[in-house]
Design a protein around this motif. Structure first.
Motif, PDB file in Angstrom:
ATOM      1  N   LEU A   1      64.182  47.302  84.521  1.00  0.00           N
ATOM      2  CA  LEU A   1      62.884  47.921  84.951  1.00  0.00           C
ATOM      3  C   LEU A   1      62.081  47.181  83.209  1.00  0.00           C
ATOM      4  CD1 LEU A   1      64.997  51.600  84.706  1.00  0.00           C
ATOM      5  CD2 LEU A   1      64.720  49.589  86.341  1.00  0.00           C
ATOM      6  N   LEU A   2      60.564  47.602  84.012  1.00  0.00           N
ATOM      7  CA  LEU A   2      59.897  47.340  83.463  1.00  0.00           C
ATOM      8  C   LEU A   2      59.166  48.716  82.429  1.00  0.00           C
ATOM      9  CD1 LEU A   2      58.449  43.912  85.719  1.00  0.00           C
ATOM     10  CD2 LEU A   2      60.394  44.503  83.482  1.00  0.00           C
ATOM     11  N   PHE A   3      58.708  48.977  81.871  1.00  0.00           N
ATOM     12  CA  PHE A   3      57.805  49.467  80.756  1.00  0.00           C
ATOM     13  C   PHE A   3      56.884  49.280  79.640  1.00  0.00           C
ATOM     14  CE2 PHE A   3      61.923  51.230  81.694  1.00  0.00           C
ATOM     15  CZ  PHE A   3      61.850  53.020  81.781  1.00  0.00           C
ATOM     16  N   GLU A   4      56.170  49.889  79.626  1.00  0.00           N
ATOM     17  CA  GLU A   4      54.877  49.156  78.709  1.00  0.00           C
ATOM     18  C   GLU A   4      54.479  50.177  78.224  1.00  0.00           C
ATOM     19  OE1 GLU A   4      51.825  47.478  80.854  1.00  0.00           O
ATOM     20  OE2 GLU A   4      50.545  48.763  81.392  1.00  0.00           O
ATOM     21  N   ARG A   5      53.774  49.921  76.744  1.00  0.00           N
ATOM     22  CA  ARG A   5      52.749  51.585  76.098  1.00  0.00           C
ATOM     23  C   ARG A   5      51.550  50.571  75.539  1.00  0.00           C
ATOM     24  NH1 ARG A   5      50.655  52.546  71.532  1.00  0.00           N
ATOM     25  NH2 ARG A   5      50.792  54.730  71.020  1.00  0.00           N
ATOM     26  N   ARG A   6      50.234  51.186  76.002  1.00  0.00           N
ATOM     27  CA  ARG A   6      49.217  50.475  76.338  1.00  0.00           C
ATOM     28  C   ARG A   6      48.354  51.280  74.802  1.00  0.00           C
ATOM     29  NH1 ARG A   6      47.408  47.209  80.691  1.00  0.00           N
ATOM     30  NH2 ARG A   6      45.635  46.978  79.340  1.00  0.00           N
ATOM     31  N   SER A   7      48.207  50.811  73.585  1.00  0.00           N
ATOM     32  CA  SER A   7      47.385  50.881  72.725  1.00  0.00           C
ATOM     33  C   SER A   7      45.671  51.813  72.678  1.00  0.00           C
ATOM     34  CB  SER A   7      46.821  49.285  71.540  1.00  0.00           C
ATOM     35  OG  SER A   7      46.048  50.179  71.092  1.00  0.00           O
ATOM     36  N   GLU A   8      46.282  53.389  72.151  1.00  0.00           N
ATOM     37  CA  GLU A   8      45.068  53.281  72.676  1.00  0.00           C
ATOM     38  C   GLU A   8      43.938  52.803  71.720  1.00  0.00           C
ATOM     39  OE1 GLU A   8      46.515  57.810  71.753  1.00  0.00           O
ATOM     40  OE2 GLU A   8      47.498  57.660  73.896  1.00  0.00           O
ATOM     41  N   THR A   9      44.119  52.984  70.350  1.00  0.00           N
ATOM     42  CA  THR A   9      43.426  51.993  68.791  1.00  0.00           C
ATOM     43  C   THR A   9      43.015  50.865  69.639  1.00  0.00           C
ATOM     44  OG1 THR A   9      45.414  51.749  67.348  1.00  0.00           O
ATOM     45  CG2 THR A   9      44.183  53.296  67.945  1.00  0.00           C
ATOM     46  N   VAL A  10      43.471  49.549  69.891  1.00  0.00           N
ATOM     47  CA  VAL A  10      43.054  47.985  69.796  1.00  0.00           C
ATOM     48  C   VAL A  10      42.133  47.736  71.182  1.00  0.00           C
ATOM     49  CG1 VAL A  10      43.851  45.532  70.066  1.00  0.00           C
ATOM     50  CG2 VAL A  10      45.413  47.726  68.741  1.00  0.00           C
ATOM     51  N   GLY A  11      40.649  47.181  70.592  1.00  0.00           N
ATOM     52  CA  GLY A  11      39.908  47.508  71.798  1.00  0.00           C
ATOM     53  C   GLY A  11      40.102  46.920  73.578  1.00  0.00           C
ATOM     54  N   ILE A  12      40.744  47.891  74.458  1.00  0.00           N
ATOM     55  CA  ILE A  12      40.860  47.751  75.633  1.00  0.00           C
ATOM     56  C   ILE A  12      39.957  49.107  76.474  1.00  0.00           C
ATOM     57  CG2 ILE A  12      42.844  45.711  75.526  1.00  0.00           C
ATOM     58  CD1 ILE A  12      44.836  48.729  76.586  1.00  0.00           C
TER      59      ILE A  12
ATOM     60  N   LYS B   1      60.196  58.262  75.116  1.00  0.00           N
ATOM     61  CA  LYS B   1      60.018  58.999  73.323  1.00  0.00           C
ATOM     62  C   LYS B   1      58.407  58.823  72.872  1.00  0.00           C
ATOM     63  CE  LYS B   1      64.404  61.447  72.612  1.00  0.00           C
ATOM     64  NZ  LYS B   1      65.457  61.804  72.058  1.00  0.00           N
ATOM     65  N   VAL B   2      58.044  57.469  72.528  1.00  0.00           N
ATOM     66  CA  VAL B   2      57.714  56.861  72.254  1.00  0.00           C
ATOM     67  C   VAL B   2      56.115  56.811  72.302  1.00  0.00           C
ATOM     68  CG1 VAL B   2      58.804  56.410  70.070  1.00  0.00           C
ATOM     69  CG2 VAL B   2      59.115  54.680  71.751  1.00  0.00           C
ATOM     70  N   GLY B   3      55.986  57.270  74.075  1.00  0.00           N
ATOM     71  CA  GLY B   3      54.670  56.346  75.189  1.00  0.00           C
ATOM     72  C   GLY B   3      54.895  56.034  75.707  1.00  0.00           C
ATOM     73  N   PHE B   4      56.076  54.536  75.966  1.00  0.00           N
ATOM     74  CA  PHE B   4      56.036  53.267  76.822  1.00  0.00           C
ATOM     75  C   PHE B   4      55.855  54.725  78.494  1.00  0.00           C
ATOM     76  CE2 PHE B   4      57.205  51.356  73.105  1.00  0.00           C
ATOM     77  CZ  PHE B   4      57.221  49.986  73.886  1.00  0.00           C
ATOM     78  N   ARG B   5      55.633  53.576  79.487  1.00  0.00           N
ATOM     79  CA  ARG B   5      55.465  54.522  80.809  1.00  0.00           C
ATOM     80  C   ARG B   5      55.954  53.032  81.368  1.00  0.00           C
ATOM     81  NH1 ARG B   5      51.176  52.477  84.516  1.00  0.00           N
ATOM     82  NH2 ARG B   5      50.122  51.138  83.549  1.00  0.00           N
ATOM     83  N   TYR B   6      57.587  53.677  82.738  1.00  0.00           N
ATOM     84  CA  TYR B   6      57.474  52.809  83.801  1.00  0.00           C
ATOM     85  C   TYR B   6      56.439  52.302  84.816  1.00  0.00           C
ATOM     86  CZ  TYR B   6      60.599  51.357  87.789  1.00  0.00           C
ATOM     87  OH  TYR B   6      60.790  51.053  88.428  1.00  0.00           O
ATOM     88  N   ILE B   7      56.733  51.293  84.601  1.00  0.00           N
ATOM     89  CA  ILE B   7      55.550  50.492  85.723  1.00  0.00           C
ATOM     90  C   ILE B   7      56.587  49.873  86.964  1.00  0.00           C
ATOM     91  CG2 ILE B   7      53.677  50.149  83.824  1.00  0.00           C
ATOM     92  CD1 ILE B   7      55.091  47.002  83.324  1.00  0.00           C
ATOM     93  N   GLY B   8      58.019  49.300  87.060  1.00  0.00           N
ATOM     94  CA  GLY B   8      58.022  48.899  87.867  1.00  0.00           C
ATOM     95  C   GLY B   8      59.760  47.952  87.661  1.00  0.00           C
ATOM     96  N   LYS B   9      60.347  47.890  88.914  1.00  0.00           N
ATOM     97  CA  LYS B   9      61.318  47.264  88.601  1.00  0.00           C
ATOM     98  C   LYS B   9      61.177  46.316  88.707  1.00  0.00           C
ATOM     99  CE  LYS B   9      64.309  48.589  91.540  1.00  0.00           C
ATOM    100  NZ  LYS B   9      65.807  48.802  92.580  1.00  0.00           N
ATOM    101  N   ARG B  10      62.093  44.261  88.287  1.00  0.00           N
ATOM    102  CA  ARG B  10      62.570  43.849  89.222  1.00  0.00           C
ATOM    103  C   ARG B  10      63.925  43.522  89.947  1.00  0.00           C
ATOM    104  NH1 ARG B  10      60.787  39.355  84.654  1.00  0.00           N
ATOM    105  NH2 ARG B  10      61.350  38.058  86.440  1.00  0.00           N
ATOM    106  N   ALA B  11      63.791  43.647  90.482  1.00  0.00           N
ATOM    107  CA  ALA B  11      65.458  43.692  91.226  1.00  0.00           C
ATOM    108  C   ALA B  11      66.337  41.993  91.236  1.00  0.00           C
ATOM    109  CB  ALA B  11      64.927  44.025  92.988  1.00  0.00           C
ATOM    110  N   ARG B  12      67.785  41.979  90.628  1.00  0.00           N
ATOM    111  CA  ARG B  12      68.216  41.166  91.347  1.00  0.00           C
ATOM    112  C   ARG B  12      67.646  39.843  90.386  1.00  0.00           C
ATOM    113  NH1 ARG B  12      71.962  41.117  94.577  1.00  0.00           N
ATOM    114  NH2 ARG B  12      71.736  39.035  95.081  1.00  0.00           N
TER     115      ARG B  12
END
Length: 166
Positions: free
Chosen positions: A155-166, A132-143
């Motif tokens: 399950l790995l989720f990340e949110r990349r900033s749209e405002t911090v210089g990347i 809901k807050v913009g994280f995306r699923y990027i993969g799974k670390r099994a066991r």
């Protein structure tokens, strides 16, 4: 009378309530690999000194969120791990979403370009909140680790900033 959930900076004096909410999360068996609530000193040492917030309503703390550095290596200085917990009697009120939205704003103000979470697959509420807050699923670390003798995926989720210089 309608009350409004708000956020504020977490203070050391909040630890008694914050640690009880953390213990409720630990007790679910699907919120963390932790099995015991740490002391404030241990928790404090493991988390960034900024980006620590609580959600409250009528002076009652409903939940908390904080960030931990993912590495001491300088190249990862803009990446942090999310912790977000809402008390069992306060779930479904919007406190989690408000905590995450506030945490995102504060993380960007601190110059962080990525915030990430590892979530157990059975923690459906946390997965939905992150989406809901913009994280995306990027993969799974099994066991990836054991909890109570049982292998657990993360399950790995990340949110990349749209405002911090990347």
């Amino acid at each position: 009378m309608t009350t409004t959930i708000k956020t504020r900076k977490m203070e050391a004096s909040d630890w008694e309530v914050v640690s009880k909410i953390y213990a409720e999360g630990i007790a679910t068996g699907f919120a963390t690999f932790e099995t015991n609530t740490p002391t404030y000193e241990a928790w404090d040492a493991a988390h960034m000194s900024t980006c620590r917030i609580v959600a409250f309503e009528d002076e009652k703390i409903l939940g908390w969120a904080a960030l931990s550095p993912v590495s001491s290596r300088c190249v990862y200085g803009g990446v942090a791990e999310v912790s977000v917990y809402v008390g069992q009697d306060s779930r479904g009120k919007g406190a989690g979403k408000l905590l995450m939205e506030t945490l995102i704003k504060e993380s960007e103000a601190e110059g962080l370009w990525t915030i990430q979470s590892g979530i157990f697959p059975e923690n459906k509420g946390s997965i939905e909140l992150h989406k809901k807050v913009g994280f995306r699923y990027i993969g799974k670390r099994a066991r990836v680790g054991k909890l109570a003798g049982e292998w657990k995926d993360n399950l790995l989720f990340e949110r990349r900033s749209e405002t911090v210089g990347i």
